[in-house]
Design a protein around this motif. Structure first.
Motif, PDB file in Angstrom:
ATOM      1  N   ALA A 197       0.846  -1.183   0.000  1.00  0.00           N
ATOM      2  CA  ALA A 197       0.000   0.000   0.000  1.00  0.00           C
ATOM      3  C   ALA A 197       0.879   1.229   0.000  1.00  0.00           C
ATOM      4  CB  ALA A 197      -0.895   0.015   1.230  1.00  0.00           C
ATOM      5  N   GLU A 198       0.590   2.154  -0.885  1.00  0.00           N
ATOM      6  CA  GLU A 198       1.249   3.463  -0.903  1.00  0.00           C
ATOM      7  C   GLU A 198       2.743   3.390  -0.620  1.00  0.00           C
ATOM      8  OE1 GLU A 198      -2.559   6.255   0.022  1.00  0.00           O
ATOM      9  OE2 GLU A 198      -0.779   6.497   1.231  1.00  0.00           O
ATOM     10  N   GLY A 199       3.478   2.650  -1.465  1.00  0.00           N
ATOM     11  CA  GLY A 199       4.927   2.604  -1.318  1.00  0.00           C
ATOM     12  C   GLY A 199       5.393   1.884  -0.058  1.00  0.00           C
ATOM     13  N   TRP A 225       6.470  -4.573   8.820  1.00  0.00           N
ATOM     14  CA  TRP A 225       5.868  -3.525   7.998  1.00  0.00           C
ATOM     15  C   TRP A 225       6.980  -2.560   7.557  1.00  0.00           C
ATOM     16  CZ3 TRP A 225       2.817   0.918  10.755  1.00  0.00           C
ATOM     17  CH2 TRP A 225       2.341   1.829   9.802  1.00  0.00           C
ATOM     18  N   TYR A 226       7.310  -2.660   6.274  1.00  0.00           N
ATOM     19  CA  TYR A 226       8.388  -1.822   5.734  1.00  0.00           C
ATOM     20  C   TYR A 226       7.821  -0.472   5.319  1.00  0.00           C
ATOM     21  CZ  TYR A 226      10.852  -6.253   5.501  1.00  0.00           C
ATOM     22  OH  TYR A 226      11.434  -7.460   5.822  1.00  0.00           O
ATOM     23  N   ARG A 227       8.452   0.602   5.793  1.00  0.00           N
ATOM     24  CA  ARG A 227       7.996   1.963   5.463  1.00  0.00           C
ATOM     25  C   ARG A 227       9.188   2.825   5.091  1.00  0.00           C
ATOM     26  NH1 ARG A 227       4.278   5.260   9.361  1.00  0.00           N
ATOM     27  NH2 ARG A 227       3.511   6.074   7.384  1.00  0.00           N
ATOM     28  N   THR A 228       9.051   3.522   3.991  1.00  0.00           N
ATOM     29  CA  THR A 228      10.082   4.473   3.598  1.00  0.00           C
ATOM     30  C   THR A 228      10.235   5.522   4.713  1.00  0.00           C
ATOM     31  OG1 THR A 228       9.411   4.199   1.333  1.00  0.00           O
ATOM     32  CG2 THR A 228      10.754   6.133   1.813  1.00  0.00           C
ATOM     33  N   SER A 268      -3.552   1.982  10.725  1.00  0.00           N
ATOM     34  CA  SER A 268      -5.018   1.913  10.568  1.00  0.00           C
ATOM     35  C   SER A 268      -5.461   2.562   9.264  1.00  0.00           C
ATOM     36  CB  SER A 268      -5.729   2.618  11.722  1.00  0.00           C
ATOM     37  OG  SER A 268      -5.306   2.062  12.924  1.00  0.00           O
ATOM     38  N   GLU A 269      -4.746   3.621   8.855  1.00  0.00           N
ATOM     39  CA  GLU A 269      -5.135   4.314   7.618  1.00  0.00           C
ATOM     40  C   GLU A 269      -4.678   3.570   6.374  1.00  0.00           C
ATOM     41  OE1 GLU A 269      -3.546   8.278   7.532  1.00  0.00           O
ATOM     42  OE2 GLU A 269      -4.513   8.689   9.474  1.00  0.00           O
ATOM     43  N   LEU A 270      -3.490   2.945   6.423  1.00  0.00           N
ATOM     44  CA  LEU A 270      -2.840   2.493   5.201  1.00  0.00           C
ATOM     45  C   LEU A 270      -2.916   0.992   4.935  1.00  0.00           C
ATOM     46  CD1 LEU A 270       0.434   4.571   5.670  1.00  0.00           C
ATOM     47  CD2 LEU A 270      -1.376   5.019   4.014  1.00  0.00           C
ATOM     48  N   LEU A 271      -3.017   0.195   5.992  1.00  0.00           N
ATOM     49  CA  LEU A 271      -2.863  -1.248   5.804  1.00  0.00           C
ATOM     50  C   LEU A 271      -4.210  -1.961   5.781  1.00  0.00           C
ATOM     51  CD1 LEU A 271       0.161  -1.890   8.205  1.00  0.00           C
ATOM     52  CD2 LEU A 271       0.202  -1.434   5.742  1.00  0.00           C
ATOM     53  N   ALA A 272      -4.206  -3.157   5.235  1.00  0.00           N
ATOM     54  CA  ALA A 272      -5.412  -3.994   5.286  1.00  0.00           C
ATOM     55  C   ALA A 272      -5.844  -4.115   6.749  1.00  0.00           C
ATOM     56  CB  ALA A 272      -5.085  -5.368   4.708  1.00  0.00           C
ATOM     57  N   GLY A 374      10.804   3.510  -2.071  1.00  0.00           N
ATOM     58  CA  GLY A 374      11.045   4.950  -2.109  1.00  0.00           C
ATOM     59  C   GLY A 374      10.060   5.680  -3.011  1.00  0.00           C
ATOM     60  N   GLY A 375       9.209   4.917  -3.733  1.00  0.00           N
ATOM     61  CA  GLY A 375       8.334   5.522  -4.740  1.00  0.00           C
ATOM     62  C   GLY A 375       7.245   6.391  -4.138  1.00  0.00           C
ATOM     63  N   ALA A 376       6.621   7.182  -5.025  1.00  0.00           N
ATOM     64  CA  ALA A 376       5.547   8.066  -4.569  1.00  0.00           C
ATOM     65  C   ALA A 376       4.318   7.237  -4.223  1.00  0.00           C
ATOM     66  CB  ALA A 376       5.212   9.038  -5.691  1.00  0.00           C
ATOM     67  N   PRO A 377       3.478   7.726  -3.308  1.00  0.00           N
ATOM     68  CA  PRO A 377       2.246   7.008  -2.996  1.00  0.00           C
ATOM     69  C   PRO A 377       1.412   6.763  -4.260  1.00  0.00           C
ATOM     70  CG  PRO A 377       2.568   8.820  -1.483  1.00  0.00           C
ATOM     71  CD  PRO A 377       3.641   8.922  -2.514  1.00  0.00           C
ATOM     72  N   GLN A 378       0.830   5.580  -4.363  1.00  0.00           N
ATOM     73  CA  GLN A 378       0.014   5.256  -5.532  1.00  0.00           C
ATOM     74  C   GLN A 378      -1.318   4.717  -5.037  1.00  0.00           C
ATOM     75  OE1 GLN A 378       2.276   2.395  -7.836  1.00  0.00           O
ATOM     76  NE2 GLN A 378       4.135   3.349  -7.123  1.00  0.00           N
ATOM     77  N   THR A 379      -2.291   4.740  -5.917  1.00  0.00           N
ATOM     78  CA  THR A 379      -3.548   4.081  -5.554  1.00  0.00           C
ATOM     79  C   THR A 379      -3.421   2.615  -5.924  1.00  0.00           C
ATOM     80  OG1 THR A 379      -4.382   4.686  -7.679  1.00  0.00           O
ATOM     81  CG2 THR A 379      -5.016   6.102  -5.844  1.00  0.00           C
ATOM     82  N   PHE A 380      -4.308   1.805  -5.377  1.00  0.00           N
ATOM     83  CA  PHE A 380      -4.181   0.375  -5.616  1.00  0.00           C
ATOM     84  C   PHE A 380      -4.865   0.022  -6.940  1.00  0.00           C
ATOM     85  CE2 PHE A 380      -4.477  -4.139  -4.756  1.00  0.00           C
ATOM     86  CZ  PHE A 380      -3.216  -4.350  -4.260  1.00  0.00           C
TER      87      PHE A 380
END
Ligand SMILES: Cc1cc2nc3c(=O)[nH]c(=O)nc-3n(C[C@H](O)[C@H](O)[C@H](O)COP(=O)(O)OP(=O)(O)OC[C@H]3O[C@@H](n4cnc5c(N)ncnc54)[C@H](O)[C@@H]3O)c2cc1C
Length: 415
Positions: A197-199, A225-228, A268-272, A374-380
């Motif tokens: 989700a979102e990079g 949970w890997y996060r940039t 809560s906002e970003l993950l399943a 490192g990519g920009a947030p994307q929609t699924f």
């Protein structure tokens, strides 16, 4: 003839594997750990390989069934928590403490000294001496630096080689299944789950619940949970409530409560929802910055680097513990095969373990690159689904490659 003696710096898994395997080939060993107490409370879930189980069997402390959980598929979730792809793959998941505790408890107490921090190494009468923070000096034939990613031993011999921050951190959470909703348990048991989700990438898989307290029964659910996280943000995350900034990583109990609260909110906002639930319910959510490190040499006269002190591969490869175990197998086997020529034994160790070390580091970089963290947030969108499928297939290929590269090594070389 007097027994030969090895000093092992670092009482984590690399150090404990080395201690057992060197004792088995007739050496005297002492493990020195800088922390003053048991380390079992640290660590989280790990993926295992057949080779790792073979090393444990060879040492004589096989992993009981209750200390592992089998997953049967790699499964991708979309951010809404719906399964959209599933590929069969059997893996045995366990937990760091399931290896640490039996390895440590089965060593004679006199082999482990806690609260001993190595400060430097010196040549000493054809052998080597370890100098500790309390001023003590201890001599031996060989010194093994199993002192992890910020290794004091490596820093002394290879000061120019430093862990390179990969630009993201792994948040880690673990929750007993009985504290989670039934839907979450039903989805996650027997599955190794991916959620992009979102990079970012979150993985969830079951691990034995008894990993810390050894009470039988049940399982836990583990999230990585890997996060940039850029360097500036990492420095903020590594600042404790006294305003002290820790270099490169921070001990989990010192992570500020507001940092943990923000991470839970973001989950809560970003993950399943099933994965977010584990993050939110976790009592000790912590993070580990991701680094790459390759040592161009592993042997310096009678001093040896092993485990994460020698090479750090990104955890996507899931082979850090197996690599540390096989480093120790190789060292013990090389020593046993060259009883009268320690230099030849150590040269063999250096040569053989460089090859696997480089392979895992490179594979970790490749997996990291395909995550595009490192990519920009994307929609699924549809392309996200394709990316998710690619990521899952790369992980499966890595697991299969590691199996093929390592299986049987510990068995074949048994003395
Ligand atoms: C997010 C994440 C997920 C992971 N997942 C997996 C996985 O699924 N599977 C897997 O196999 N691996 C995994 N790993 C990697 C694995 O945990 C390590 O590779 C493995 O434990 C080998 O570590 P080690 O013993 O070499 O070093 P460490 O575990 O780092 O231990 C080094 C020890 O040396 C001690 N020490 C340091 N300096 C000194 C000193 N000067 N004097 C005395 N003692 C000292 C430290 O206190 C520490 O106890 C993961 C790692 C991370 C970060």
């Amino acid at each position: 003839m007097n027994k030969r003696r090895a000093l092992i710096i670092g009482g984590s898994l690399g150090g404990l594997f080395s201690a057992h395997l060197l004792r088995a080939v007739g050496w005297d060993v002492v493990v020195f750990e800088q922390e003053s107490g048991d380390l079992a409370g640290r660590g989280a879930g790990i993926g295992t390989h057949d080779a790792l189980h073979q090393v444990m069997a060879r040492i004589g402390v096989p992993i009981e069934q209750a200390m592992s959980v089998v997953t049967r598929s790699y499964t991708c979730l979309d951010p809404a928590g719906n399964v959209f792809r599933e590929l069969p793959l059997r893996r045995t998941m366990s937990a760091w403490a399931c290896f640490y505790r039996p390895l440590k408890d089965s060593l004679p107490a006199e082999c482990c000294q806690f609260g001993m921090r190595l400060t430097r190494v010196e040549p000493d009468r054809g052998g080597v001496a370890a100098i500790f923070a309390d001023g003590s000096r201890i001599r031996a034939d060989v010194l093994i630096g199993a002192d992890g990613h910020r290794s004091t031993v490596r820093t002394q011999f290879l000061p120019e080689i430093k862990p390179a921050y990969a630009g993201y951190v792994a948040w880690r959470a673990i929750v007993p299944e009985d504290r989670l909703r039934r839907e979450t348990r039903e989805l996650l048991i027997e599955r190794y789950v991916f959620c992009l989700a979102e990079g970012q990438l979150a993985l969830a898989y079951p691990v034995p619940k008894n990993q810390v307290d050894h009470r039988p029964g049940g399982y836990g659910l583990n999230v990585v949970w890997y996060r940039t996280t850029d360097m500036e943000a990492l420095n903020r995350l590594c600042t404790d409530s006294q305003g002290r900034q820790h270099l490169g990583s921070i001990p989990p109990p010192l992570i500020r409560p507001e940092v943990v609260a923000q991470a839970k909110e973001a989950a809560s906002e970003l993950l399943a929802p099933q994965i977010a639930e584990i993050v939110v319910q976790s009592e000790q959510l912590f993070f580990q910055p991701i680094y790459d490190l390759e040592s161009p040499r592993l042997v310096f006269a009678n001093t040896v680097l092993l485990g994460d002190a020698a090479f750090i591969a990104r955890p996507h490869v899931g082979a850090g513990v197996t690599k540390a175990a096989l480093d120790a197998v190789c060292l013990a086997d090389a020593i046993a095969a060259n009883e009268c020529d320690l230099n030849a034994a150590l040269a063999r160790y250096d040569r053989e373990r460089q090859t696997f070390g480089r392979w895992v580091v490179n594979r970790g970089r490749r997996l990291g690159a395909c995550l595009e963290l490192g990519g920009a947030p994307q929609t699924f969108a549809r392309d996200e689904r394709q990316r998710a499928e690619r990521v899952m297939r790369e992980h499966i290929a890595t697991t299969v490659d590691i199996h093929n590269l390592t299986v049987g090594i510990a068995e074949k070389s048994a003395p």
